[in-house]
Design an enzyme around this catalytic site. Structure first.
Site, PDB file in Angstrom:
ATOM      1  N   GLU A  70     -12.382  30.906 -57.609  1.00  9.26           N
ATOM      2  CA  GLU A  70     -10.783  30.401 -57.728  1.00  9.26           C
ATOM      3  C   GLU A  70     -10.175  31.488 -58.793  1.00  9.26           C
ATOM      4  O   GLU A  70      -9.492  32.292 -58.327  1.00  9.26           O
ATOM      5  CB  GLU A  70     -11.081  29.219 -58.512  1.00  9.26           C
ATOM      6  CG  GLU A  70      -9.722  28.281 -58.527  1.00  9.26           C
ATOM      7  CD  GLU A  70     -10.115  26.760 -58.833  1.00  9.26           C
ATOM      8  OE1 GLU A  70      -9.083  26.179 -59.169  1.00  9.26           O
ATOM      9  OE2 GLU A  70     -11.197  26.386 -58.732  1.00  9.26           O
ATOM     10  N   GLU A 127     -14.805  22.593 -68.489  1.00  3.27           N
ATOM     11  CA  GLU A 127     -13.795  21.918 -67.616  1.00  3.27           C
ATOM     12  C   GLU A 127     -13.871  20.256 -67.704  1.00  3.27           C
ATOM     13  O   GLU A 127     -12.663  19.662 -67.802  1.00  3.27           O
ATOM     14  CB  GLU A 127     -13.861  22.394 -66.122  1.00  3.27           C
ATOM     15  CG  GLU A 127     -12.918  21.847 -65.042  1.00  3.27           C
ATOM     16  CD  GLU A 127     -13.393  22.484 -63.787  1.00  3.27           C
ATOM     17  OE1 GLU A 127     -12.417  22.340 -63.027  1.00  3.27           O
ATOM     18  OE2 GLU A 127     -14.365  22.826 -63.561  1.00  3.27           O
TER      19      GLU A 127
END
Length: 924
Positions: A509, A778
């Site tokens: 990503e 996260e």
């Protein structure tokens, strides 16, 4: 002695005394010169600068008689010896103002390649003049496409059909070279260069720079950044060679987790223009053209951002970047003309560099491999120094954490292989560091080396890489876990400011997610000198904005899905305003005002009767959602409407700052209309209606000023009830968490905010620290010692979003916040609470360094502050105001430097002029 001679002697003595007196007076009244001269977003003497109409800033040195500026004068010239008396570009003349930042250049029009020298002097509050500053300079790069004579060059690497991970075709790295002769003595040389890909360049075998993966990452269909290098000391009379290594990088490599994102990428190419000036004034230009030779048969066999690099030392080409190398078997390059559809512009923020070295702390063996523990999650590459035998292939793997059995945990890397290979050409110790990839890791695993040698810590050193910014602020306290949280915030910043603000650095990503960026921006600005970084990325946001005003999920937009989300796209209004308020630079608002208006228009189109229909990510990754969805429980429509109002409000504020009265009225009216619709739709008597009741729903209404005054107390009551129902824990995701501290602070619930901050159980900031985190995660529960790793596919262990709490820590525990844009007026108002007994913060603001440090010993509170020249501060000292306040050890009495504004029950409020002060009070 006759009278005439006496008179002459008397006159000489008198004139000498007068001259001496005047000289002494001048020396006494002349102030120290201004320092820390910068242009635009904080550049110091830049080369290849992007802006032909820069702004100028400087700082005033601190002294007892130097508190503020009353006037300034700037001079600019084409040569340093023209300054200060004969400036041929600009003389601002004496300007009566206290402005010492963001002064716009108003001289002669500047051109590509032009070098400008400048100085400034100032007058203080007593009209005394300073010495002229040191001479500073900047040199412009190639500002437009027509400045380039070169062509794009490269080989057709698609023909090779090299297969990478997931069976995608990858581009083999290229080696390109050009021999040229110089028959006269060269005195100056500039290399202007960029790539569709990433490059490394050398002249005559010497590296031109230590940049990492230049030129960087922009919306490539709109703009490519170019870089200027001063290579004057690398050019020799006679034979010369320029050699360039070229790899796919972001431009031509795979990006994202879906094959459709990278199935047909363009072949990497390079564009180079070397301009040399001779001693006799003549010039010679070396261009990238069809005279260059190239090969893909070099030692770097594969190089991908996600998958890593493969290096075969058997294919090394000694001296290939020098004139002695024979390139007869190399191929001729393909050439491609420059197209004006893609703008070529100088890079407007600093390149990525290897900034920090991390030594291995522990070494242990597992499953036939050796694992090296750096004890810090980091981003960059390893420097490998390992014994090998000829023909062995060293395998280098990475992980952020280990599984319970000590093996590598790499599930969270998803499709990113993140593995490097090195094949040795001979026996001995090899030295290697990957060049065109980067990794997020704490652990490095090696296999395939000479096993007759016992591994040692010096085999692996971590090279921490990030955009080349310096530290801007500091924070420390008496609590070790709070200090660890600050460390985790800083390491998250380092790990995710890799040319763009990425979401994470390890998996497939590493994109510029707009939601993550907008919540973390203020915290990053405190910690690091990142104004230029954000200003540059905001240009990419503008370039990526859809025609209908929408802002994509990621910038640069590589998803191409035309999807938009509230709270994510609002980066278009939030970051420009936050930067303006912390810098005072109106240009960031001027540059982005059109984008802000376009985004608000998109909000309006995406609503019905001012109620938003936009959503998608909502309060992303809210912990313990009742609906089990990553988007959390807060209504998407409520979130969208709240951010619609908020962006309208910020756009109205921007219009006001820019003096656009009619547009201020328009957007201010829109803000009030949307706010009223928000309350009518989602609230009744301060309580949510028709939607799931969440902490975030109340936080949005209170933080963005969307509730009527009579209903705010009830909304606060219900917010506190929701927090109490969660056992005094947060239940907020990416959007709600930054607002939690803001609202609780504004509503006087400081004790509760301290409780939430210092909670140690899930979900909380200290929970991850208790599980061993060295960066921000996260998810609130990405890992636990009891249950292991979160089973979700998205589980980054280096993700800065929840580090947004840093803004409140610095402003309310450290105690430093702006009261006016750019810290022209500063608030020093620390709020000491248990378990803390001390805290200290410092931050470089546009006028100098602000410091605040406090400690409590028994019932004595001591606060030390430093206020920079040309500012003022409101200082709040917690106290039992029935007792004396001490200033610098003496009972306080109002003076020209410190005035008492207010003394309530619990604090003294003081107006403080620039200087250093120590306050001491008794507290209850």
């Amino acid at each position: 002695m006759d009278n005439k001679r006496k008179q002459k002697l008397f006159l000489v003595v008198l004139l000498s005394l007068v001259f001496f007196s005047m000289s002494s007076c001048d020396q006494k009244e002349t102030l120290k010169k201004a320092n820390d001269l910068t242009i635009s977003e904080g550049f110091k003497n830049p080369l290849g600068f992007y802006n032909a109409t820069p702004t100028f800033s400087w700082k005033l040195p601190a002294s007892e008689n130097n508190k503020s500026q009353s006037a300034y004068q700037i001079v600019a010239a084409t040569k340093p010896d023209l300054l200060p008396n004969n400036p041929d570009l600009w003389n601002s003349k004496k300007q009566e103002t206290n402005q010492s930042t963001w002064i716009k250049y108003q001289g002669k029009e500047l051109e590509s390649r032009q070098k400008v020298y400048w100085q400034v002097k100032y007058w203080n509050q007593d009209k005394e003049a300073s010495f002229w500053s040191d001479i500073n300079h900047f040199e412009l790069g190639l500002l437009k496409n027509s400045d380039w004579q070169a062509n794009w060059i490269g080989l057709d690497t698609k023909k090779e059909k090299v297969m990478g991970s997931q069976n995608n075709i990858v581009h083999r790295p290229q080696y390109l070279r050009k021999n040229f002769k110089i028959t006269k003595e060269a005195i100056a040389a500039r290399l202007y260069i960029t790539a569709k890909g990433v490059f490394d360049v050398a002249i005559n075998g010497e590296d031109v720079s230590d940049d990492v993966m230049p030129p960087g990452y922009t919306p490539y269909k709109k703009r490519l950044e170019t870089i200027t290098y001063n290579v004057s000391n690398l050019i020799t009379t006679g034979a010369n060679t320029i050699g360039i290594e070229l790899a796919a990088g972001w431009h031509s490599g795979r990006l994202g987790w879906m094959k459709s994102y990278w199935i047909d990428t363009e072949t990497p190419k390079v564009l180079a223009q070397l301009e040399i000036t001779m001693k006799d004034g003549s010039k010679k230009t070396i261009l990238s053209d069809d005279s260059w030779k190239a090969t893909t048969n070099g030692p770097i066999r594969l190089s991908e951002i996600y998958d890593g690099e493969t290096y075969d030392a058997n294919l090394e080409m000694p001296n290939w970047q020098t004139a002695s190398f024979n390139d007869n078997n190399w191929a001729s390059v393909n050439t491609f003309p420059i197209k004006n559809t893609i703008r070529l512009e100088p890079k407007r923020h600093t390149t990525v560099k290897s900034k920090i070295k991390l030594a291995t702390q522990k070494v242990f063996k597992k499953n036939g491999a050796v694992i090296f523990d750096l004890e810090q999650n980091m981003v960059g590459v390893p420097f490998i120094k390992v014994p090998m035998k000829k023909g062995q292939t060293l395998k280098i793997r990475f992980a952020e954490m280990l599984a319970a059995d000590g093996s590598f945990y790499t599930e969270n890397y998803r499709g990113a292989l993140s593995t490097n290979y090195y094949t040795a050409k001979e026996d001995g110790v090899i030295e290697y560091m990957p060049k065109f990839t980067f990794h997020g890791f704490r652990y490095v695993e090696l296999s395939g080396f000479d096993t007759s040698k016992e591994p040692t810590k010096d085999w692996v050193t971590g090279l921490v890489q990030y955009s080349n910014f310096e530290k801007n602020g500091t924070f420390t306290s008496s609590n070790e876990k709070l200090n660890q949280l600050q460390s985790n915030i800083v390491w998250g910043l380092r790990g995710n400011f890799f040319d763009i603000p990425t979401d994470c650095p390890q998996r497939d990503e590493r994109m510029g997610w707009t939601g993550d960026a907008q919540v973390f921006g203020p915290t990053s600005i405190f910690n690091a000198d990142v104004y230029k970084f954000w200003a540059s990325w905001l240009q990419s946001v503008r370039e990526s904005q859809f025609d209908n005003g929408g802002i994509p999920w990621v910038v640069p937009d590589v998803l191409f899905n035309n999807k938009v989300s509230a709270g994510w796209g609002d980066v278009a209004t939030i970051i420009p305003w936050k930067i303006y308020y912390r810098t005072g630079d109106k240009k960031i608002l001027e540059d982005n005002f059109k984008m802000m208006k376009g985004w608000v228009a998109y909000h309006e189109k995406s609503s019905k009767n001012y109620i938003s229909k936009m959503g998608f990510f909502a309060d992303w990754l809210q912990p313990l959602p009742e609906n089990g969805d990553n988007r959390g429980d807060t209504s998407k429509s409520l979130i969208g409407t709240a951010f619609f109002a908020h962006s309208a409000n910020l756009t109205a504020k921007t219009a006001k700052v820019l003096g656009k009265t009619a547009e201020f009225e328009k957007y201010n009216t829109l803000y009030k209309t949307v706010a009223k619709s928000f309350e009518n739709k989602f609230f009744e008597n301060g309580k949510t209606k028709g939607v799931t009741e969440t902490q975030t729903s109340y936080l949005l209404g209170l933080a963005f000023g969307l509730l009527s005054e009579e209903n705010k107390p009830n909304a606060k009551k219900h917010l506190l009830r929701k927090i109490a129902e969660a056992d005094n824990h947060l239940r907020t995701g990416f959007l709600g968490t930054p607002l939690l501290s803001e609202v609780l602070d504004q509503t006087g619930e400081i004790d509760l905010m301290y409780k939430l901050l210092f909670n140690e159980t899930y979900p909380s900031w200290f929970y991850s620290i208790n599980q061993g985190a060295s960066t921000i995660w996260e998810r609130w529960n990405s890992y636990s010692k009891a249950e292991g790793f979160n089973p979700q596919k998205m589980n980054s262990l280096n993700h800065y979003a929840y580090g947004a709490i840093g803004e409140w820590i610095y402003e309310r525990i450290g105690g430093i916040a702006p009261l006016e844009a750019g810290y022209k007026k500063i608030r020093i108002a620390p709020i000491p609470k248990a378990p803390l007994t001390s805290a200290a913060a410092s931050v470089n603001v546009p006028y100098g360094k602000v410091k605040s440090s406090w400690k409590i010993e028994g019932n004595i509170f001591q606060l030390n502050v430093t206020i920079p020249t040309n500012t003022a501060a409101i200082v709040t000292v917690p106290a039992d105001t029935t007792q004396d306040l001490l200033l610098n050890g003496i009972t306080f009495k109002a003076n020209k430097h410190v005035k008492l504004l207010n003394s309530g029950k619990n604090a003294f409020e003081l107006e403080v002029q620039p200087g250093q002060y120590s306050f001491q009070s008794k507290i209850k």
